[in-house]
Design a protein around this motif. Sequence first.
Motif, mmCIF file in Angstrom:
data_model
loop_
_atom_site.group_PDB
_atom_site.id
_atom_site.type_symbol
_atom_site.label_atom_id
_atom_site.label_comp_id
_atom_site.label_asym_id
_atom_site.label_seq_id
_atom_site.Cartn_x
_atom_site.Cartn_y
_atom_site.Cartn_z
ATOM 1 N N THR A 144 0.762 -1.215 -0.071
ATOM 2 C CA THR A 144 0.105 -0.085 -0.108
ATOM 3 C C THR A 144 0.775 1.126 0.013
ATOM 4 O O THR A 144 0.729 2.131 -0.685
ATOM 5 C CB THR A 144 -1.049 -0.030 1.355
ATOM 6 N N SER A 158 -8.486 6.992 -1.353
ATOM 7 C CA SER A 158 -7.915 5.970 -0.386
ATOM 8 C C SER A 158 -7.552 6.775 0.646
ATOM 9 O O SER A 158 -6.599 7.570 0.651
ATOM 10 C CB SER A 158 -7.003 5.259 -1.042
ATOM 11 N N GLN A 214 -5.882 5.483 3.066
ATOM 12 C CA GLN A 214 -4.642 5.024 3.557
ATOM 13 C C GLN A 214 -3.618 5.924 2.596
ATOM 14 O O GLN A 214 -2.377 6.242 3.041
ATOM 15 C CB GLN A 214 -4.473 3.691 3.459
ATOM 16 N N HIS A 215 -3.964 6.087 1.461
ATOM 17 C CA HIS A 215 -3.009 6.515 0.694
ATOM 18 C C HIS A 215 -2.785 8.277 0.673
ATOM 19 O O HIS A 215 -1.704 8.714 0.850
ATOM 20 C CB HIS A 215 -3.662 6.652 -0.873
#
Length: 349
Positions: free
Chosen positions: A57, A69, A71-72
């Motif tokens: 990721t 996203s 997390q991105h």
Amino acid sequence: MKTIHNESKHNESKRVQSKVQSRPLIAMIIIVGGLAALFLGITLSISLGAVNIHFRTVWEAVFHFNPDSSQHQVVRQIRLPRALAGAIVGAAFAVAGCIMQGITRNPLASPDLIGLNAGSAFALAVCFSFFPGMSFHSIIMFSFAGAALGTGIVYGISSISRGGPTPIRLTLAGAAVSALLLSFSQGLSIYFHTAQNISFWYAGGLGGTDWGIIKMISPWIAAGLVGSLVLSRSITIMSLGDDIAASLGQRTTLVRAASAILVLVLGGAAVAAVGPVGFIGLVIPHIARLLVGVDYKWSIPCSAVLGALLLVFADIGARVINAPYETPVGAITALIGVPFFLYLARKEK
């Protein structure tokens, strides 16, 4: 007469070369291996945190960013700039200490031990107390001025006594002036109700570092690192003593002034970004010289790589030791630096 002078200068140069130990092969191994380890450390720093993020990721967030996203977004906006700031600032502290130890021939010289960090911290406390809306660029200027103030006071006090600024006098004066300036800083922060905002900053930490801070400090630190490499040969000669440097035609006053400017730029920008993180500028230059010798053409880049490594991994430790809470990174570096300082002080008597 001119021939005799040139021959004497040539003999002096050969004598200097024999004194300057250099291990370029080991230095190249340290630089290449250190950069590889730094890449790994930055990857780990991005991956580890309150919520761990898988390496895949992390890779996708860096090279195939998806703004939808979460997390991105965490990787790009929070963890990546934090990790890069750790590498940049660690290199700055280490090279500043390396230059100071070479120019002063004082094994105990480092930004935190001679008042630079404390002076910069005092200047920033003044900024937060009296000019709360000041831009970060102006804050960096104040940080440079405070660094110069703290260092100037320490050298002034230690130079009063006969014999000049010896290592022990510099250390004692640095400890006293640092304590005084930090007391003033804390007093200002309490009186103007800014203590809660800057208390973690005083302990040293990379939390809250963003791209804006990196864009502001990177040109200053890059200029300082390039300048230190340009001056590396002169610093090597100066580290052997003023008499030898003068006999080889070095302009000792000019070299000292240029070195002082580089130290103030590197130390001031680093403190403005992450606070007065201690002992990196003391420990790393000694390790670099032990590994590659006293040729500053190699010890300066090795110090930069090793300093970046130390702060990046110290920041990882700061987040892992008491997760999900964060330990000040200055406490981690102190755990490494204090025993080394005591060992060095005992060794140098």
